[in-house]
Scaffold this motif. Sequence first.
Motif, PDB file in Angstrom:
ATOM      1  N   ALA A 185      -4.400   3.143  10.903  1.00  0.00           N
ATOM      2  CA  ALA A 185      -5.141   4.088   9.959  1.00  0.00           C
ATOM      3  C   ALA A 185      -6.217   3.368   9.172  1.00  0.00           C
ATOM      4  O   ALA A 185      -6.799   3.799   8.293  1.00  0.00           O
ATOM      5  N   ARG A 186      -6.324   1.789   9.365  1.00  0.00           N
ATOM      6  CA  ARG A 186      -7.310   1.010   8.859  1.00  0.00           C
ATOM      7  C   ARG A 186      -7.055   0.939   7.291  1.00  0.00           C
ATOM      8  O   ARG A 186      -7.865   1.185   6.652  1.00  0.00           O
ATOM      9  N   ILE A 187      -6.067   0.254   6.967  1.00  0.00           N
ATOM     10  CA  ILE A 187      -5.741   0.167   5.641  1.00  0.00           C
ATOM     11  C   ILE A 187      -6.431  -1.249   5.342  1.00  0.00           C
ATOM     12  O   ILE A 187      -6.330  -2.189   6.022  1.00  0.00           O
ATOM     13  N   PRO A 188      -7.319  -0.973   4.274  1.00  0.00           N
ATOM     14  CA  PRO A 188      -8.211  -2.151   4.027  1.00  0.00           C
ATOM     15  C   PRO A 188      -7.708  -3.312   3.321  1.00  0.00           C
ATOM     16  O   PRO A 188      -6.692  -3.080   2.611  1.00  0.00           O
TER      17      PRO A 188
ATOM     18  N   HIS B  36       0.922  -1.245  -0.171  1.00  0.00           N
ATOM     19  CA  HIS B  36       0.034   0.203   0.023  1.00  0.00           C
ATOM     20  C   HIS B  36       1.081   1.427  -0.039  1.00  0.00           C
ATOM     21  O   HIS B  36       1.900   1.375   0.849  1.00  0.00           O
TER      22      HIS B  36
END
Lengths: 411, 115
Positions: free
Chosen positions: A166-169, A117
Amino acid sequence: MTSPDSFQALYRRENRRVFATLVRLLGDFDLAEDALQSAFLAAAERWPRDGVPANPVGWLVSAGRFRAIDSLRRQRRMTPWTEAAEAAAEIPDDAPAYEDQEAVEDDRLRLIFTCCHPSLSEEAAIAMTLREICGLSTEAIARAFLIAPTTLAQRIVRAKSKIRDARIPYEVPDRDELPGRFDRVLRVIYLVFNEGHLASQGSDLLRPDLTAEAIRLARLLADLMPEPEGLGLLALLLLQDSRRDARTQENGDLIPLEQQDRALWDQSAIAEGAALVQRALRSRRFGTYTLQAAIAAVHAEAPSAGATDWAEIVGLYDALLRIEPSPVIELNRAVALAMRDGPDAGIALIEPLLAPDLLGGYHLAHAAKADLERRAGRTGPARAAYETALALARQDSERRFLTARLAEIGD
Amino acid sequence: MKYLCLVYLDRENWSACPDPVCADYAQQLVDSQSLIAGEALHPVDTATTVRVRNGQTQLYDGPFAETKELLAGFYLVEARDLNEALRIAGGIPPAKYGSIEVRPIRELDLGTPAS
């Protein structure tokens, strides 16, 4: 299948696949890693007794998820209940996703896109890719990059915290975002390869072979998502690696392409790379990796340096410059053009590139000019340019090479 | 999940983006129920920095750190995950002239109440 050897083989082949699905089901990398280990432990205990299940991967995912949720439920009374654990515990016990082949393959892509990411730094993405997708140990990765294992471990911990906080999906990007995100994945794989390429001159046999890992990654990506540039990258890596046995002397010094023993080139890698280049070029949606691979393929298929199709190479550099203008690519094009049209044509193109704000400080630009002056029979200018190159070169092997060239031209 | 999108601009581009354009985008975010709060700030010349040391309040003219890009405004948004927050941030009009820093909002850690 139940013999220890085949169990080991199953572990090597499938553990990352099982892991990728467990990350989705449990929503957390560390939970998934623990669950993976307990699932394989359970299998090692049960399969010799009860026989191997019809769908071993599905069994392992199911066992891993069950054990993770069970241990979370037991811990619930003692530790704060995290959101991820809560979500995991709410997955119905008969969640069928892992039996769906497509969903499982998607999990591997989800893992790739999450580790690469763009919110993670390049070095964090490289570490996560080698640790989570390739399954290398933290120690092995640290050894490959010549850094302390604690430094690398911290890098991975920070990356996982960022993914969580950060809640990276955990998802494959949708069509709008895919091009940029896909480029990032290719770049991470390419950086892994380059690191391995440079390191292969060292002699530490314990260091993992990053070029092989990068090729495996590029192959996995090409299987899961056969985008032209992904095929182009795989081709580029195969073609560069095909010269592995020919490109260094015994002391580790690099041998230039035109002096390599072409009998040492790996013909099966060349054939596979060249076929992939053709496939990518036919798509008409290719980019810089495919073009670089196409150039490498022309070199690889030439019987000798002199018999290389230099006109074709100049044309490919023209195409590359249209996509990605850069003085280094112009330099490479000038060298190819000199092979086609003679040294003076190349020198005319290199001179303007030697301006201080372009490649004036780049030793290879001066070395290229020196080489062309030498071929044109002008000893004085050749010597001057080799001396400038030598003053700028930092690596010992490059300095030895330039010193030898200087000695060859004499006075 | 909540994210704070901080808008940074340098002095030359401070007024590059017309206010109605920013207001339109904020309205779009309100319509899609993504915006919790958003405001534009006066330039840093209007800033005062406050510190308390040894019980003494100290006041300083200007921002704490002088950097090229300065905080110009913020959008507090609700998003499913970082990717959605990044999409929202990419649409913030001053992103064309400056940069948007996206930060996840942290829950205050007030300890676990004894059960």
